[in-house]
Write a protein that holds these residues in place. Structure first.
Motif, PDB file in Angstrom:
ATOM      1  N   ARG A  89     -16.104 -31.507  24.024  1.00 17.13           N
ATOM      2  CA  ARG A  89     -16.708 -30.344  24.685  1.00 17.13           C
ATOM      3  C   ARG A  89     -15.938 -29.072  24.351  1.00 17.13           C
ATOM      4  O   ARG A  89     -16.529 -28.026  24.109  1.00 17.13           O
ATOM      5  CB  ARG A  89     -16.722 -30.533  26.199  1.00 17.13           C
ATOM      6  CG  ARG A  89     -17.801 -31.430  26.698  1.00 17.13           C
ATOM      7  CD  ARG A  89     -17.822 -31.402  28.208  1.00 17.13           C
ATOM      8  NE  ARG A  89     -18.583 -32.505  28.732  1.00 17.13           N
ATOM      9  CZ  ARG A  89     -18.500 -32.927  29.981  1.00 17.13           C
ATOM     10  NH1 ARG A  89     -17.667 -32.340  30.825  1.00 17.13           N
ATOM     11  NH2 ARG A  89     -19.234 -33.925  30.398  1.00 17.13           N
ATOM     12  N   GLU A  92     -16.739 -28.025  20.841  1.00 16.68           N
ATOM     13  CA  GLU A  92     -18.076 -27.431  20.781  1.00 16.68           C
ATOM     14  C   GLU A  92     -18.062 -26.003  21.330  1.00 16.68           C
ATOM     15  O   GLU A  92     -18.709 -25.109  20.781  1.00 16.68           O
ATOM     16  CB  GLU A  92     -19.067 -28.291  21.562  1.00 16.68           C
ATOM     17  CG  GLU A  92     -20.488 -27.850  21.443  1.00 16.68           C
ATOM     18  CD  GLU A  92     -21.058 -27.990  20.039  1.00 16.68           C
ATOM     19  OE1 GLU A  92     -21.931 -27.184  19.675  1.00 16.68           O
ATOM     20  OE2 GLU A  92     -20.622 -28.904  19.314  1.00 16.68           O
ATOM     21  N   GLU A  93     -17.303 -25.779  22.397  1.00 17.39           N
ATOM     22  CA  GLU A  93     -17.184 -24.442  22.980  1.00 17.39           C
ATOM     23  C   GLU A  93     -16.533 -23.478  21.987  1.00 17.39           C
ATOM     24  O   GLU A  93     -16.996 -22.343  21.810  1.00 17.39           O
ATOM     25  CB  GLU A  93     -16.351 -24.527  24.261  1.00 17.39           C
ATOM     26  CG  GLU A  93     -16.044 -23.211  24.907  1.00 17.39           C
ATOM     27  CD  GLU A  93     -15.127 -23.380  26.097  1.00 17.39           C
ATOM     28  OE1 GLU A  93     -14.393 -22.423  26.389  1.00 17.39           O
ATOM     29  OE2 GLU A  93     -15.133 -24.445  26.730  1.00 17.39           O
ATOM     30  N   LYS A  95     -16.517 -23.792  18.754  1.00 17.65           N
ATOM     31  CA  LYS A  95     -17.466 -23.611  17.658  1.00 17.65           C
ATOM     32  C   LYS A  95     -18.523 -22.575  18.026  1.00 17.65           C
ATOM     33  O   LYS A  95     -18.857 -21.704  17.220  1.00 17.65           O
ATOM     34  CB  LYS A  95     -18.124 -24.945  17.320  1.00 17.65           C
ATOM     35  CG  LYS A  95     -19.104 -24.877  16.188  1.00 17.65           C
ATOM     36  CD  LYS A  95     -19.725 -26.237  15.935  1.00 17.65           C
ATOM     37  CE  LYS A  95     -20.836 -26.159  14.927  1.00 17.65           C
ATOM     38  NZ  LYS A  95     -21.516 -27.437  14.763  1.00 17.65           N
ATOM     39  N   ARG A  96     -19.048 -22.657  19.255  1.00 18.96           N
ATOM     40  CA  ARG A  96     -20.055 -21.683  19.696  1.00 18.96           C
ATOM     41  C   ARG A  96     -19.462 -20.276  19.729  1.00 18.96           C
ATOM     42  O   ARG A  96     -20.103 -19.319  19.305  1.00 18.96           O
ATOM     43  CB  ARG A  96     -20.585 -22.056  21.076  1.00 18.96           C
ATOM     44  CG  ARG A  96     -21.703 -23.037  21.062  1.00 18.96           C
ATOM     45  CD  ARG A  96     -22.416 -23.095  22.403  1.00 18.96           C
ATOM     46  NE  ARG A  96     -21.522 -23.163  23.543  1.00 18.96           N
ATOM     47  CZ  ARG A  96     -21.095 -24.278  24.127  1.00 18.96           C
ATOM     48  NH1 ARG A  96     -21.476 -25.437  23.661  1.00 18.96           N
ATOM     49  NH2 ARG A  96     -20.301 -24.245  25.164  1.00 18.96           N
ATOM     50  N   ASP A  97     -18.231 -20.140  20.252  1.00 18.59           N
ATOM     51  CA  ASP A  97     -17.591 -18.828  20.296  1.00 18.59           C
ATOM     52  C   ASP A  97     -17.366 -18.279  18.897  1.00 18.59           C
ATOM     53  O   ASP A  97     -17.553 -17.086  18.645  1.00 18.59           O
ATOM     54  CB  ASP A  97     -16.261 -18.904  21.043  1.00 18.59           C
ATOM     55  CG  ASP A  97     -16.444 -19.122  22.533  1.00 18.59           C
ATOM     56  OD1 ASP A  97     -17.571 -18.928  23.027  1.00 18.59           O
ATOM     57  OD2 ASP A  97     -15.457 -19.502  23.199  1.00 18.59           O
ATOM     58  N   GLU A  99     -19.088 -19.023  16.138  1.00 17.15           N
ATOM     59  CA  GLU A  99     -20.380 -18.649  15.571  1.00 17.15           C
ATOM     60  C   GLU A  99     -20.888 -17.352  16.183  1.00 17.15           C
ATOM     61  O   GLU A  99     -21.459 -16.504  15.499  1.00 17.15           O
ATOM     62  CB  GLU A  99     -21.395 -19.761  15.765  1.00 17.15           C
ATOM     63  CG  GLU A  99     -21.158 -20.970  14.897  1.00 17.15           C
ATOM     64  CD  GLU A  99     -22.080 -22.132  15.224  1.00 17.15           C
ATOM     65  OE1 GLU A  99     -22.817 -22.051  16.245  1.00 17.15           O
ATOM     66  OE2 GLU A  99     -22.075 -23.114  14.477  1.00 17.15           O
ATOM     67  N   ARG A 100     -20.684 -17.198  17.485  1.00 15.93           N
ATOM     68  CA  ARG A 100     -21.131 -15.974  18.168  1.00 15.93           C
ATOM     69  C   ARG A 100     -20.367 -14.764  17.640  1.00 15.93           C
ATOM     70  O   ARG A 100     -20.935 -13.717  17.393  1.00 15.93           O
ATOM     71  CB  ARG A 100     -20.927 -16.119  19.669  1.00 15.93           C
ATOM     72  CG  ARG A 100     -21.544 -14.999  20.467  1.00 15.93           C
ATOM     73  CD  ARG A 100     -21.397 -15.192  21.958  1.00 15.93           C
ATOM     74  NE  ARG A 100     -21.835 -16.494  22.404  1.00 15.93           N
ATOM     75  CZ  ARG A 100     -21.117 -17.293  23.200  1.00 15.93           C
ATOM     76  NH1 ARG A 100     -19.952 -16.897  23.653  1.00 15.93           N
ATOM     77  NH2 ARG A 100     -21.577 -18.462  23.561  1.00 15.93           N
TER      78      ARG A 100
END
Length: 106
Positions: A89, A92-93, A95-97, A99-100
């Motif tokens: 998790r 993934e967090e 990775k999202r940050d 990408e953002r």
């Protein structure tokens, strides 16, 4: 006709204003080695804490019921699985940050 502004002077003024605004914008700091190492420690701690909690719960149940290795092994494995899940998790967090932040930079 002295009231009409000169278009060349207005364009130059707009360019100067844009340059000053661009210079005043805060720079986006990228991840440095300290951020990366703190992320690594966070993930290691999540795994270790999951394992430790599983072992403590399993040992406590074994002492309570008198079945020493059974619950310890079961809950140690469950703690390991919970630690891995928490690490995933977190990854993934991150990775999202990432990408953002890359999406905003472009």
């Amino acid at each position: 006709m002295a009231d009409e502004p000169d278009p060349d002077r207005l364009r130059q003024l707009e360019e100067r204003i844009a340059a000053v605004q661009k210079a005043r914008q805060p720079k986006r700091a990228g991840r440095n080695k300290y951020d990366t190492s703190s992320l690594a420690w966070r993930m290691v701690l999540e795994l270790v804490v999951g394992m430790a909690l599983g072992c403590f719960i399993g040992y406590g149940l074994d002492v309570l019921f008198g079945t020493l290795p059974v619950f310890l092994v079961i809950f140690a494995l469950l703690g390991f699985a919970a630690g891995i899940r928490t690490m995933m998790r977190s990854a993934e967090e991150v990775k999202r940050d990432h990408e953002r932040s890359n999406g905003e930079a472009e």
